[in-house]
Design a protein around this motif. Sequence first.
Motif, PDB file in Angstrom:
ATOM      1  N   LYS A   1       0.681  -1.370  -0.004  1.00 33.00           N
ATOM      2  CA  LYS A   1      -0.016   0.140  -0.414  1.00 33.00           C
ATOM      3  C   LYS A   1       1.048   1.386   0.405  1.00 33.00           C
ATOM      4  CE  LYS A   1      -3.642   2.256   2.480  1.00 33.00           C
ATOM      5  NZ  LYS A   1      -4.656   2.820   3.454  1.00 33.00           N
ATOM      6  N   PRO A   2       0.645   2.086  -1.395  1.00 28.05           N
ATOM      7  CA  PRO A   2       2.244   3.326  -0.945  1.00 28.05           C
ATOM      8  C   PRO A   2       0.917   4.462  -0.173  1.00 28.05           C
ATOM      9  CG  PRO A   2      -0.077   3.255  -3.129  1.00 28.05           C
ATOM     10  CD  PRO A   2      -0.760   2.468  -2.287  1.00 28.05           C
ATOM     11  N   LYS A   3       2.017   5.027   0.303  1.00 25.49           N
ATOM     12  CA  LYS A   3       1.771   5.846   1.472  1.00 25.49           C
ATOM     13  C   LYS A   3       2.388   7.622   0.053  1.00 25.49           C
ATOM     14  CE  LYS A   3       4.473   8.776   5.165  1.00 25.49           C
ATOM     15  NZ  LYS A   3       5.485   8.539   6.016  1.00 25.49           N
ATOM     16  N   VAL A   4       1.032   8.121   0.975  1.00 24.71           N
ATOM     17  CA  VAL A   4       1.171   9.622   0.220  1.00 24.71           C
ATOM     18  C   VAL A   4       1.935  10.577   1.130  1.00 24.71           C
ATOM     19  CG1 VAL A   4       0.091  11.465  -0.202  1.00 24.71           C
ATOM     20  CG2 VAL A   4      -1.319   9.740  -0.415  1.00 24.71           C
ATOM     21  N   LEU A   5       3.048  11.254   0.115  1.00 24.47           N
ATOM     22  CA  LEU A   5       3.720  11.865   0.002  1.00 24.47           C
ATOM     23  C   LEU A   5       3.682  13.316   0.444  1.00 24.47           C
ATOM     24  CD1 LEU A   5       7.129  10.051  -0.109  1.00 24.47           C
ATOM     25  CD2 LEU A   5       6.493  10.368   1.228  1.00 24.47           C
ATOM     26  N   PHE A   6       2.572  13.885  -0.894  1.00 25.45           N
ATOM     27  CA  PHE A   6       2.753  15.078  -1.202  1.00 25.45           C
ATOM     28  C   PHE A   6       1.180  14.758  -2.201  1.00 25.45           C
ATOM     29  CE2 PHE A   6       3.297  18.324  -4.530  1.00 25.45           C
ATOM     30  CZ  PHE A   6       3.671  19.316  -3.486  1.00 25.45           C
ATOM     31  N   GLY A   7       0.129  16.345  -2.091  1.00 25.33           N
ATOM     32  CA  GLY A   7      -0.310  15.425  -2.566  1.00 25.33           C
ATOM     33  C   GLY A   7      -1.451  15.331  -1.903  1.00 25.33           C
ATOM     34  N   SER A   8      -3.163  15.145  -2.811  1.00 21.63           N
ATOM     35  CA  SER A   8      -4.113  14.806  -1.936  1.00 21.63           C
ATOM     36  C   SER A   8      -4.881  13.597  -2.836  1.00 21.63           C
ATOM     37  CB  SER A   8      -4.811  15.842  -1.745  1.00 21.63           C
ATOM     38  OG  SER A   8      -5.281  16.539  -2.649  1.00 21.63           O
ATOM     39  N   PRO A   9      -4.467  12.443  -3.363  1.00 19.54           N
ATOM     40  CA  PRO A   9      -4.783  11.226  -4.027  1.00 19.54           C
ATOM     41  C   PRO A   9      -5.805  10.986  -3.180  1.00 19.54           C
ATOM     42  CG  PRO A   9      -2.756  10.625  -3.584  1.00 19.54           C
ATOM     43  CD  PRO A   9      -3.305  12.321  -2.730  1.00 19.54           C
TER      44      PRO A   9
END
Length: 158
Positions: free
Chosen positions: A132-140
């Motif tokens: 599962k990817p971690k969001v580092l930047f932005g708001s997907p």
Amino acid sequence: NLLDSHDMPRFLSCAGGDKSSLKLAWLFMFAIPGAPCIYYGDEVGVDGGHDPDCRKSFPWDETRWDHDLLDYAKACIALRKEHPSLRRGEYKRIHAEGDVMAFSRSYKTETLTIAFNVAREERTVYLHFEKKPKVLFGSPKVAGDQITIPPRSGVVLK
């Protein structure tokens, strides 16, 4: 890598004042290989046409600054400083279709996925992730390998 200089119209003016275009360009510039360069004043919203209009003085009065742009520029800089893969990493194109493009930057054990949506509506893409990817930047919105990117924005996932 630079978007503006002393002898060309400023990006913000070329984009008709569209700040989302400038933000997309900054994230792209800070995520691709090479040394990014922000021309003085761009970070606070200075515009300008052909020379000499592109050489306006820096507005030292902070009430004239676009603080949203400044905060975005600082966030791009911090992201690049925090992640060596954005400075030294291998570049790999992983998606390019319609209004969305995505690439990865990998260095040692870190792999980042950077995706851009230039459309005026959100777009959903399917990208493969080991976990599962971690969001580092932005708001997907992230649901497994399905990434929904807000309009006119970019995201960075780890």
